[in-house]
Each structure stands twice: as C-alpha cells, then as structure tokens.
Write a protein that holds these residues in place. Structure first.
Motif, short mmCIF file in Angstrom:
data_model
loop_
_atom_site.label_atom_id
_atom_site.label_comp_id
_atom_site.label_asym_id
_atom_site.label_seq_id
_atom_site.Cartn_x
_atom_site.Cartn_y
_atom_site.Cartn_z
N ILE A 38 0.84 -1.21 0.00
CA ILE A 38 0.00 0.00 0.00
C ILE A 38 0.87 1.26 0.00
O ILE A 38 0.63 2.20 -0.77
N LYS A 39 1.89 1.26 0.83
CA LYS A 39 2.77 2.44 0.90
C LYS A 39 3.49 2.64 -0.43
O LYS A 39 3.69 3.77 -0.88
N ARG A 40 3.85 1.54 -1.07
CA ARG A 40 4.54 1.64 -2.37
C ARG A 40 3.64 2.39 -3.37
O ARG A 40 4.11 3.20 -4.14
N LEU A 41 2.33 2.10 -3.31
CA LEU A 41 1.42 2.82 -4.21
C LEU A 41 1.23 4.27 -3.75
O LEU A 41 1.36 5.21 -4.55
N LEU A 42 0.93 4.44 -2.46
CA LEU A 42 0.61 5.79 -1.96
C LEU A 42 1.76 6.78 -2.17
O LEU A 42 1.54 7.97 -2.41
N PHE A 43 2.98 6.28 -2.05
CA PHE A 43 4.14 7.18 -2.18
C PHE A 43 4.75 7.15 -3.57
O PHE A 43 5.86 7.62 -3.79
N SER A 44 4.01 6.60 -4.53
CA SER A 44 4.56 6.53 -5.89
C SER A 44 4.31 7.83 -6.64
O SER A 44 3.40 8.60 -6.32
N GLN A 45 5.13 8.05 -7.64
CA GLN A 45 4.94 9.20 -8.53
C GLN A 45 3.59 9.10 -9.23
O GLN A 45 2.87 10.08 -9.38
#
Ligand code: 56B
Length: 414
Positions: A38-45
């Motif tokens: 989830i964090k990988r998505l939320l903090f993605s460009q």
C-alpha cells in the motif's frame, strides 16, 4: 447467474457487512494486501501526480434538458441500475467502438430522447421499463441481435441467426428493466426516481452525528430489499459476501450530481465513508499495481494474472506517465482480453478490492506515516475519491489501458 443467495445483512449493518464479509473472504481465500504494498502505491509518482486531477473527474452531468430535478434523479437511478456489462467489454468495443460504461450511458440518453420526442411513451417510467422489449433495447444501443454463421450446405453463404454475446447482454438489460418496472408498478411508484427519492428521505431521518453513513445504510437497505438487480451478494464456500456496487454507486451519484446545489433538491447522503463500488476494473488495477497479491490465493486465482506484480512491471507502472490526450471521438483500439473468471472467483477479487481500499485509506490516515508537506493531502483521501481515481486512471494512461481486466458474463451486477 446461478449462485447461492445469503440472507440480507441485519438492518443497520449493511455497510458493516460489506466491509466485514470482504475482509473475511479475502482472508479465507489467501488473498494478501500488505502495508508495504500500500505504501509503495501511496508514495509513488504515479499516485502523487495524478490523484487530485483524476479523482475529481466525473461524467455524471448530462447535456440533457430535464423537466424537473426528479426527472434527472430518475435518469441517474436507471443509469445506476444498468451500470453493468463489463463482461461484454471486448465485444462491445468490437461492435460499437465504446466500452461498457459509455454504451450504457448512450442507451440511457437514447431512452431519454426517445421518450421526450417519440410517440412511444416514457421509456424511463415504471411502465415503460416494464414493457420495453429486446428489439427496442438493441435498436437504441445500436447493436445487432444476430450473429452470422456459414450456411451448412451452401459454401460461401452465411446465415444470420439470433444469438451471440450482444443478444445475451440485451436480454440481461431488458430483463433488468422489465423486472424493476414490474416491481415499481406493483408498488405504485411512477418511476425508479420516485422510489429512490423516498429512500433518500428515509435516510435523512436516520442521519446521526455519532454514526457517519447511518443514512446511507437505510437507503442502501431499501434499494437492495426492493430491487433484485441491486442484490449484489452471494455465498462463497459457505461465507456470505456483500458488494452492492450499483446501489452504492447510485447513492454516491446523488451527492456528486446534486450535492453542490443550494438548496439541494433532495436530501444528500453522506457517502464520505462508503465502501468502494467494486467492479472488474478496481480489483484488476489493484492487482497490476501490486496492492492485491494473488501469489498464494486459492480457487485457481494465483494463475489468472500471471504477468502482474513483478518488480519490473511495478517500477514502470508506479512511475510518472504523461496523461493521454486523445480525447477525440475516434473509436478506440480494442483493449486486450483479460482472464474470464467464475462467479466465485469474481466475488473473491471484488471483495479484495473493497478490503484493499479500506486498508489504503487506513494507511493514508495513520498518524504513524510521515509525509512531506506537499503530500499532506494524502491524509484526506476518501473511499469514493479512491474509487474514482482507480476507475478513471485505468483509462488515463496508455500503459494502464493495456492492463488486462477480468471478465464475467451473464451478471447484472458489474
Ligand atoms: N468502481 C467503479 N466502477 C464503475 C464506475 C463507472 C462509471 N464511472 C463514471 C461515473 C462517475 C465516475 O467518475 C466516472 O466518470 C462504471 N463502472 C464499472 O466499470 C465497468 C467497466 O466499464 P468500461 O471500462 O467502460 O468497460 C462498468 O461495467 C461498470 O461496472 C465508477 O465510477 N466506479
């Protein structure tokens, strides 16, 4: 669609039942959603750059002249009732150059325009819905009820016969209209909008500061109990699952369309915390974006999206992309065909999308996460906004358009 029907959730617990049944089914089916993903998505460009722009987009203001706001509410209600057909997306693209949503929108426009100009009565009234026939629906959708096949004995000659996927879809649409019309006529409502208005008024009475969404619960229950085409629920391995996608979409559409009017013409439901409107797009996209992990999933699901979720794919999908600008009306390329699922597999993935989105919003709001100042807005994302982003971003980026979505035919729920 033949699948077992669970009992209705207890009164006052419809929303809770959607959330809880989704989480349980996910756990039981070994579908994983981790905080890391989830964090990988939320903090993605990809997320940061597009979220505000894309989630604000909605296609629910119609260029039509309505006799009253109730007539517009009715149109929005019938549109939501018929907000399905995703299983026929490829065939619709081949035949009409448009996807499921655009075809249903076109049908609703045609129903409206035919009603206001022709001598055929009001096709959007309860009686009009009850009486409409397949031929008329096919004509308004501009699809053919026939398929061609080679003649048995004369080479080079083809014969047309009734059948094929468009006929199947037209039957589902006509059946949904007839069945809903019959119920409304039987209960004395002139149209679906009048029934929805009554439900909105009942919801208003239940509004409570202590329980956000108490009004939505009441409205949802009324829609689902009265109208079979809103009963989007099933039993998978003895476990009930409640999705109610079209009913929730309708309730949120009332807020989108009428919520900013002053004064609003109807009671406006508080949809800030409703579960997402789970269809085939949301789960498919969340699988491709690495949030829903099927690597140990049961029911054969681990093999259904073999290319999704690799670090290679993720690094390009989660990176920035330039938005697509081909907004002209030229027919779009036929999208790639995704996996065809069973009813149970579809419910598991749709449950996974509901549960994953709940977790995404939880993580975004968690006081433990640290955000740079320019990303503080992430704390305020809501489930309906997340739904809009996922649904719309799937069409926004050329690389996302190429991502496969699963399909299920013969359902009226998504
Ligand atoms: N979760 C979720 N699912 C949605 C919608 C919509 C309509 N969106 C418009 C309305 C307000 C929004 O802002 C959008 O402008 C359609 N669908 C589903 O997708 C399916 C696929 O369709 P297509 O890709 O065309 O083939 C369609 O059968 C339907 O089940 C949504 O918003 N959320």
């Amino acid at each position: 669609m033949s699948s077992a029907s669970p009992p209705f959730p207890p009164s006052g617990s419809f929303l809770k039942s959607i959330r809880e049944s989704s989480q349980l089914l996910c756990e039981k089916s070994n579908v994983r959603v981790t905080e890391v993903a989830i964090k990988r998505l939320l903090f993605s460009q990809a997320f940061a750059i597009s979220f505000k722009r894309v989630s604000a987009f909605h296609g629910l203001a119609f260029p039509l002249k309505f006799a009253s706001t109730l007539a517009e509410l009715n149109l929005l209600s019938v549109l939501s009732l018929l907000n399905f057909a995703s299983g026929y997306r490829i065939q619709l693209h081949t035949e009409t150059g448009r996807g499921a949503w655009d075809n249903i929108r076109l049908l609703i426009f045609s129903l409206f325009l035919t009603s206001s100009t022709g001598g055929e009565g009001d096709l959007l009234s309860a009686r009009g819905m009850q009486d409409i026939q397949e031929q008329k629906v096919a004509e308004l959708m501009r699809v053919s009820l026939h398929v061609e096949r080679p003649h048995e004995s004369i080479p080079g000659v083809t014969v047309g016969e009734i059948g094929g996927p468009m006929h199947e879809l037209v039957k589902l649409i006509t059946g949904t209209l007839n069945e809903t019309g019959l119920i409304l006529v039987g209960a004395g409502y002139p149209d679906l909008g009048s029934f929805v208005l009554e439900a909105l008024q009942e919801g208003e009475k239940a509004k409570s500061k202590d329980k956000i969404g108490a009004d939505v619960d009441v409205i949802l229950e009324q829609l689902v109990r009265a109208i079979p085409a809103f009963r989007d629920m099933s039993v998978v391995d003895g476990q009930p699952i409640y999705c109610f996608k079209k009913a929730l979409f309708l309730i949120h559409a009332v807020l989108i369309r009428f919520g900013s009017m002053s004064p609003p013409p109807f009671p406006i439901p508080d949809t800030s915390q409703v579960p997402v409107f789970t269809d085939n797009v949301l789960p498919s996209l969340l699988i491709h974006l690495g949030v829903i992990d099927l690597s140990s999933a049961s029911h054969g699901l681990e093999y259904k999206f073999p290319d999704a979720g690799s670090l290679d794919k993720l690094s390009s999908l989660l990176a920035e992309a330039s938005p697509c600008t081909d907004t002209d009306n030229a027919p779009k390329a036929i999208p790639p065909e995704g996996p065809t699922l069973t009813v149970n597999q579809s419910y598991i993935l749709r449950a996974a999308a509901i549960h994953a989105c709940e977790l995404i919003v939880d993580v975004a709001r968690s006081p433990d996460i640290e955000l740079p100042e320019n990303l503080e807005w992430i704390r305020d994302i809501t489930l309906p906004l997340l739904d809009m982003w996922l649904w719309s971003v799937a069409k926004d980026r050329p690389d996302y358009r190429q991502l496969e979505r699963f399909a299920l035919k013969n359902t009226v729920f998504f």
